[in-house]
Scaffold this motif. Structure first.
Motif, short mmCIF file in Angstrom:
data_model
loop_
_atom_site.label_atom_id
_atom_site.label_comp_id
_atom_site.label_asym_id
_atom_site.label_seq_id
_atom_site.Cartn_x
_atom_site.Cartn_y
_atom_site.Cartn_z
N GLU A 168 -5.24 -5.52 -8.94
CA GLU A 168 -4.48 -5.49 -7.69
C GLU A 168 -4.13 -6.90 -7.25
N ALA A 169 -2.94 -7.04 -6.72
CA ALA A 169 -2.50 -8.30 -6.10
C ALA A 169 -1.94 -7.97 -4.73
N ALA A 170 -2.45 -8.65 -3.72
CA ALA A 170 -2.00 -8.41 -2.35
C ALA A 170 -1.26 -9.65 -1.85
N GLY A 202 9.37 -3.02 -11.52
CA GLY A 202 8.88 -2.63 -10.21
C GLY A 202 8.68 -1.13 -10.08
N ASP A 203 9.50 -0.35 -10.78
CA ASP A 203 9.40 1.10 -10.70
C ASP A 203 8.68 1.72 -11.89
N ARG A 209 3.03 0.45 -5.12
CA ARG A 209 3.36 -0.67 -4.25
C ARG A 209 3.50 -0.18 -2.82
N THR A 210 2.95 -0.95 -1.90
CA THR A 210 3.07 -0.64 -0.48
C THR A 210 3.37 -1.93 0.29
N ARG A 211 4.17 -1.79 1.33
CA ARG A 211 4.46 -2.95 2.17
C ARG A 211 3.30 -3.19 3.11
N GLY A 222 3.90 -7.39 0.04
CA GLY A 222 3.49 -6.09 -0.46
C GLY A 222 2.19 -6.17 -1.23
N ARG A 223 1.54 -5.02 -1.34
CA ARG A 223 0.34 -4.88 -2.17
C ARG A 223 0.74 -4.17 -3.46
N VAL A 224 0.38 -4.76 -4.58
CA VAL A 224 0.74 -4.21 -5.89
C VAL A 224 -0.53 -3.78 -6.61
N GLN A 225 -0.61 -2.49 -6.93
CA GLN A 225 -1.74 -1.95 -7.69
C GLN A 225 -1.25 -1.57 -9.08
#
Length: 394
Positions: A168-170, A202-203, A209-211, A222-225
């Motif tokens: 995860e990257a936030a 991205g998709d 992904r969440t803002r 955004g948070r990327v899981q």
């Protein structure tokens, strides 16, 4: 260094200021921040088609304008003035230079033209809060900031002919909306422990992904899981990623410094305009000597920061590590200009409807992402050996 701007640089800034004045007023800015992406897609398309801004520093061979990176940094002063809601920082300052420096010929040919014409946006995803460390702004850039082989961060493993990422990257700038993710991931175990960069759509499947709610809404995050997501290695395994990230960070610091100077200058302008109109005891507030002294202090700070930012923009392609210092001075000037603006506007300066708080949040938000100021200066002092040399004799 010749402090004068070239005719091309003057024209770029003039055209950009005119466009942003028409398309990026207070109402348009707030409307863009309320969209799912957090930026104005139509404005981004216009900047790409009319001015070529996303590809200003990209070579012509990949569809760019081919200008020096100095021109893009100087253009940032205008985007900073308007707090322009665009993915310019994430796409053109952080991601595109990495693709250009590290990518294979096929990757450059596939990605750079789309990044240049505005049809593709990108984001650099590193584990929070390690962005400043990864870009070598507040530290040497080495170490295990990408995960270090332990829980946390992003881990990469081979899967057949490709790679899989988990982690995860936030606090990823535009991470929730970018069409392409450049993910920094740890790989190699403990024997060949290293950080590599990977390309992830991205998709793509298994990417969530969440803002996130950010202090500075003009820089959406955004948070990327990554749940065992398929990825493509950027370049090859022998690339010294840390060195390229450090060079990217030096340019990003110069860009951010110019952007902060533009924001500080506009915050000061708005304050002066208000103080010429607002009256107290039958006189314009701006006529009081105490107020003038405060404005003079802000003006001096902004002009000093502008000189430092321009020098950093000029030096960015010459191997001089001055970007961090210029960014520290510019952020300090922006914080002062925004804080004084809020105070001198009185009650209206504290309201949500007024724009004064947006400039203050830009200063505070940039410090959280790329600073803080004292760490930027401490790292610059350490790199120059300021406190480790021989005794100074008088």
């Amino acid at each position: 260094m010749d402090p004068r701007l070239t005719a091309e640089q003057d024209e770029i800034r003039r055209a950009l200021r005119e466009l942003l004045h028409k398309r990026c007023g207070p109402e348009e800015l707030r409307a863009a921040l309320d969209t799912p992406a957090g930026h104005d897609r139509a404005l981004w398309t216009t900047l790409a088609e009319q001015l070529g801004l996303p590809g200003l520093a990209v070579p012509e061979a990949y569809g760019g304008v081919g200008c020096p990176r100095t021109d893009l940094a100087l253009a940032a002063e205008e985007t900073g003035r308007a707090l322009a809601p665009t993915p310019l920082l994430a796409t053109s300052v952080l991601a595109a230079p990495l693709v250009l420096a590290l990518g294979t010929d096929a990757q450059r040919a596939r990605l750079l033209p789309r990044l240049t014409d505005g049809t593709l946006t990108a984001a650099l995803a590193v584990p929070a809060p390690a962005l400043a460390t990864a870009l070598a702004l507040t530290g040497p850039g080495g170490g295990d900031w990408s995960g270090g082989g332990r829980a946390g961060g992003v881990q990469a493993r081979r899967a057949g002919d490709g790679w899989r990422l988990y982690g995860e990257a936030a606090q990823v700038l535009d991470g929730h909306s970018a069409g392409l993710l450049l993910v920094a991931a740890h790989t190699g175990g403990f024997v060949r422990s290293r950080t590599l960069l990977f390309l992830v759509a991205g998709d793509a499947d298994r990417v969530v992904r969440t803002r996130q709610t950010a202090l500075d809404a003009t820089r959406p995050q955004g948070r990327v899981q990554l749940r065992d997501a398929e990825a493509e290695l950027l370049g090859d395994e022998e690339t010294k990623v840390s060195k390229v990230l450090a060079r990217t960070g030096e340019f990003a610091a110069a860009f951010l410094a110019c952007e902060a100077v533009g924001a500080a200058d506009r915050a000061l302008e708005r304050t002066v305009e208000y103080l010429k109109q607002r009256e107290q005891f039958g006189r314009a507030i701006g006529s009081f000597q105490a107020v003038q002294h405060r404005l003079a202090d802000v003006y001096v700070q902004v002009q000093a920061a502008r000189s430092a930012a321009y020098y950093a923009a000029w030096a960015t392609g010459r191997g001089e590590g001055v970007g961090g210092l210029a960014l520290a001075q510019a952020l300090q000037a922006l914080r002062l200009a925004a804080a004084e603006g809020i105070q001198l506007h009185g009650g209206i300066g504290f309201t949500w409807e007024h724009q004064a708080h947006l400039y203050f949040k830009r200063a505070a938000g940039d410090e959280l992402l790329f600073g803080p100021v004292h760490r930027l200066r401490a790292h610059a002092a350490e790199e120059s050996g300021l406190f480790t040399g021989a005794e100074v004799t008088v």
